[in-house]
Design a protein around this motif. Structure first.
Motif, PDB file in Angstrom:
ATOM      1  N   LEU A   1       0.832  -1.259  -0.017  1.00  0.00           N
ATOM      2  CA  LEU A   1      -0.010  -0.115   0.047  1.00  0.00           C
ATOM      3  C   LEU A   1       0.876   1.218  -0.024  1.00  0.00           C
ATOM      4  N   GLY A   2       2.304   1.137  -0.238  1.00  0.00           N
ATOM      5  CA  GLY A   2       2.981   2.006  -0.244  1.00  0.00           C
ATOM      6  C   GLY A   2       3.455   2.546   1.340  1.00  0.00           C
ATOM      7  N   LYS A   3       3.182   1.884   2.406  1.00  0.00           N
ATOM      8  CA  LYS A   3       3.297   2.322   3.796  1.00  0.00           C
ATOM      9  C   LYS A   3       4.681   1.972   4.083  1.00  0.00           C
ATOM     10  N   ARG A   4       5.286   2.249   5.039  1.00  0.00           N
ATOM     11  CA  ARG A   4       6.433   1.949   5.746  1.00  0.00           C
ATOM     12  C   ARG A   4       6.170   1.424   6.951  1.00  0.00           C
ATOM     13  N   PRO A   5       6.151  -0.022   6.850  1.00  0.00           N
ATOM     14  CA  PRO A   5       5.771  -0.656   8.215  1.00  0.00           C
ATOM     15  C   PRO A   5       7.044  -0.705   9.266  1.00  0.00           C
ATOM     16  N   GLN A   6       6.874  -0.749  10.505  1.00  0.00           N
ATOM     17  CA  GLN A   6       8.029  -0.864  11.415  1.00  0.00           C
ATOM     18  C   GLN A   6       7.480  -1.981  12.493  1.00  0.00           C
ATOM     19  N   VAL A   7       8.043  -2.905  12.614  1.00  0.00           N
ATOM     20  CA  VAL A   7       7.704  -3.935  13.579  1.00  0.00           C
ATOM     21  C   VAL A   7       8.386  -3.743  14.853  1.00  0.00           C
ATOM     22  N   LEU A   8       7.509  -3.761  16.126  1.00  0.00           N
ATOM     23  CA  LEU A   8       8.177  -3.400  17.497  1.00  0.00           C
ATOM     24  C   LEU A   8       8.397  -4.738  17.927  1.00  0.00           C
ATOM     25  N   THR A   9       9.538  -4.995  18.705  1.00  0.00           N
ATOM     26  CA  THR A   9       9.770  -6.193  19.179  1.00  0.00           C
ATOM     27  C   THR A   9       9.189  -6.650  20.436  1.00  0.00           C
ATOM     28  N   LYS A  10       8.706  -5.339  21.072  1.00  0.00           N
ATOM     29  CA  LYS A  10       7.914  -5.659  22.270  1.00  0.00           C
ATOM     30  C   LYS A  10       6.684  -4.881  22.495  1.00  0.00           C
ATOM     31  N   GLU A  11       5.718  -5.551  23.204  1.00  0.00           N
ATOM     32  CA  GLU A  11       4.609  -4.816  23.451  1.00  0.00           C
ATOM     33  C   GLU A  11       4.762  -3.545  24.740  1.00  0.00           C
ATOM     34  N   ILE A  12       4.498  -2.125  24.495  1.00  0.00           N
ATOM     35  CA  ILE A  12       4.482  -1.380  25.538  1.00  0.00           C
ATOM     36  C   ILE A  12       3.243  -0.397  25.148  1.00  0.00           C
ATOM     37  N   PRO A  13       2.593   0.053  26.209  1.00  0.00           N
ATOM     38  CA  PRO A  13       1.277   0.944  26.028  1.00  0.00           C
ATOM     39  C   PRO A  13       1.742   2.032  25.325  1.00  0.00           C
ATOM     40  N   GLY A  14       0.856   2.454  24.179  1.00  0.00           N
ATOM     41  CA  GLY A  14       1.166   3.633  23.332  1.00  0.00           C
ATOM     42  C   GLY A  14       2.041   3.444  22.380  1.00  0.00           C
ATOM     43  N   PHE A  15       2.682   2.359  22.328  1.00  0.00           N
ATOM     44  CA  PHE A  15       3.511   1.879  21.238  1.00  0.00           C
ATOM     45  C   PHE A  15       4.946   2.976  21.253  1.00  0.00           C
ATOM     46  N   VAL A  16       5.143   3.366  19.821  1.00  0.00           N
ATOM     47  CA  VAL A  16       6.524   4.390  20.088  1.00  0.00           C
ATOM     48  C   VAL A  16       6.000   5.573  19.532  1.00  0.00           C
ATOM     49  N   ALA A  17       5.538   5.827  18.533  1.00  0.00           N
ATOM     50  CA  ALA A  17       5.161   7.009  18.090  1.00  0.00           C
ATOM     51  C   ALA A  17       4.369   7.791  18.694  1.00  0.00           C
ATOM     52  N   ASN A  18       3.517   7.244  19.212  1.00  0.00           N
ATOM     53  CA  ASN A  18       2.560   8.043  20.269  1.00  0.00           C
ATOM     54  C   ASN A  18       3.368   8.454  21.685  1.00  0.00           C
ATOM     55  N   ARG A  19       4.156   7.459  22.009  1.00  0.00           N
ATOM     56  CA  ARG A  19       4.853   7.662  23.284  1.00  0.00           C
ATOM     57  C   ARG A  19       5.486   9.060  23.280  1.00  0.00           C
ATOM     58  N   LEU A  20       6.454   8.992  21.889  1.00  0.00           N
ATOM     59  CA  LEU A  20       7.128  10.242  21.763  1.00  0.00           C
ATOM     60  C   LEU A  20       6.310  11.425  21.343  1.00  0.00           C
ATOM     61  N   GLN A  21       5.236  11.373  20.754  1.00  0.00           N
ATOM     62  CA  GLN A  21       4.338  12.436  20.592  1.00  0.00           C
ATOM     63  C   GLN A  21       3.800  12.782  21.965  1.00  0.00           C
ATOM     64  N   ALA A  22       3.540  12.014  22.843  1.00  0.00           N
ATOM     65  CA  ALA A  22       2.964  12.504  24.098  1.00  0.00           C
ATOM     66  C   ALA A  22       4.027  13.215  24.900  1.00  0.00           C
ATOM     67  N   ALA A  23       5.220  12.948  25.008  1.00  0.00           N
ATOM     68  CA  ALA A  23       6.149  13.373  25.620  1.00  0.00           C
ATOM     69  C   ALA A  23       6.613  14.948  25.136  1.00  0.00           C
ATOM     70  N   LEU A  24       6.643  14.984  23.957  1.00  0.00           N
ATOM     71  CA  LEU A  24       6.954  16.510  23.361  1.00  0.00           C
ATOM     72  C   LEU A  24       5.497  17.255  23.730  1.00  0.00           C
ATOM     73  N   PHE A  25       4.217  16.689  23.518  1.00  0.00           N
ATOM     74  CA  PHE A  25       3.253  17.507  23.650  1.00  0.00           C
ATOM     75  C   PHE A  25       3.008  17.928  25.197  1.00  0.00           C
ATOM     76  N   ARG A  26       3.414  16.969  25.919  1.00  0.00           N
ATOM     77  CA  ARG A  26       3.430  17.380  27.615  1.00  0.00           C
ATOM     78  C   ARG A  26       4.242  18.933  27.913  1.00  0.00           C
ATOM     79  N   GLU A  27       5.418  18.710  27.194  1.00  0.00           N
ATOM     80  CA  GLU A  27       6.123  19.917  27.431  1.00  0.00           C
ATOM     81  C   GLU A  27       5.594  20.976  26.469  1.00  0.00           C
ATOM     82  N   ALA A  28       5.135  20.769  25.458  1.00  0.00           N
ATOM     83  CA  ALA A  28       4.624  21.993  24.788  1.00  0.00           C
ATOM     84  C   ALA A  28       3.427  22.620  25.459  1.00  0.00           C
ATOM     85  N   ILE A  29       2.579  21.811  26.094  1.00  0.00           N
ATOM     86  CA  ILE A  29       1.309  22.270  26.942  1.00  0.00           C
ATOM     87  C   ILE A  29       1.900  23.093  28.192  1.00  0.00           C
TER      88      ILE A  29
END
Length: 327
Positions: A180-208
């Motif tokens: 589909l033209g996507k760039r899939p990235q397999v995570l080797t471990k389950e973690i709440p929020g996965f990776v991209a959203n955890r990074l986004q949440a950390a930056l957004f917390r400081e932005a707020i």
């Protein structure tokens, strides 16, 4: 659509027709797949078709026109009964509410009704596949295929297998999304929020925190990000950026010279709360971005397409040779 490994995909069931579900629908239609949309709301067809009309100009820019496909009943169907919607699907992309109990109920029905060969994918932005599959007879079939919003445009799909997910299913999912033209990235471990959203949440917390402290306004902060780290990270992520920031000595030199100061800043990071006054301030400032949500979304999409085109990420003409393998 063929993934190059003998797996043919002709039909997709999209379960849940919110913003993410409509966006996935557009992408699937753009790649010539038949789509059946399932959602209990009575006005689902009007909502989806209106959403597709809004997305159509962006899809055309991506080289994936959908206007004709969306108008054909054989390409786009609506089925309110979940079991009937997934019965003939080669792929199920679930986009239901982010509630574990609801997810488990949906997958209990889907597992029973979907064909044995169907890929079972959830768009969940934070609930692990292991938890969702807890009551499934074959939990090895289920995994996370979490897109970054909007999935018809942003390349990333986080593939997150559960504890019992079959590795062969993970491989199939990766090939499907690449088709589909996507760039899939397999995570080797389950973690709440996965990776991209955890990074986004950390930056957004400081932005707020910076906005509520009066250091900058929302618009000023957005301007700072898009004119600096946003632009930089489009070309190189944070680790490579700091590796380059260390000069010839790379990341080791960066840590020697700036690591201690960086760690001190971590200790000074803000910890805001989304209480009434904070939310009211943020909501008020959001009214001053200079356009309606629809206008701002179109502006964002045009800018993202320009960036993707510059980076060779466009999943259409810029990847014609790769896409040809999946037709």
């Amino acid at each position: 659509m063929n993934d190059g490994a003998g797996n043919a995909y002709r039909s997709v069931a999209v379960v849940g027709a919110g913003v993410i579900g409509v966006s996935w629908t557009a992408l699937f239609l753009g790649h010539g797949l038949r789509v059946t949309v399932n959602d209990p709301r009575p006005d689902v067809e009007d909502v989806v078709r209106a959403g597709l009309d809004e997305i159509a100009p962006t899809m055309r820019e991506l080289g994936l026109p959908i206007a004709g496909a969306a108008a054909r009943t054989e390409a786009l169907r609506f089925e309110p009964r979940l079991a009937a919607a997934v019965a003939g699907a080669d792929v199920v992309q679930e986009n239901g509410p982010e509630l574990l109990g609801v997810k488990q109920e949906l997958w209990a029905v889907i597992e029973e009704a979907a064909p044995p060969h169907a890929l079972l994918l959830s768009s969940s932005s934070g609930i692990p596949a292991t938890a969702m599959a807890e009551h499934m007879r074959e939990p090895e079939r289920l995994l996370i295929g979490h897109s970054f919003n909007p999935p018809h445009l942003v390349p990333l799909v986080e593939i997150v297998p559960g504890r019992h997910t079959d590795p062969a299913v993970v491989e199939r999912a990766g090939r499907f999304y690449r088709g589909l033209g996507k760039r899939p990235q397999v995570l080797t471990k389950e973690i709440p929020g996965f990776v991209a959203n955890r990074l986004q949440a950390a930056l957004f917390r400081e932005a707020i925190y910076l906005v509520t402290e009066g250091v900058v306004t929302e618009q000023e902060l957005d301007d700072i990000v898009t004119a600096s780290i946003g632009m930089r990270w489009a070309a190189a992520g944070p680790f490579r950026t700091f590796h380059l920031g260390g000069g010839p000595g790379g990341l080791p030199a960066f840590f020697r010279h700036l690591g201690r100061a960086l760690e001190e800043w971590w200790g000074q990071s803000g910890t805001p709360h989304l209480d009434g006054p904070t939310v009211a301030l943020l909501n008020e400032q959001a009214q001053h971005f200079g356009g309606s949500v629809e206008e701002l979304a179109a502006e964002r999409d045009a800018a993202q397409i320009a960036v993707m085109r510059a980076l060779g990420e466009i999943p259409g003409p810029a990847r014609e040779e790769e896409n040809e393998r999946f037709r």
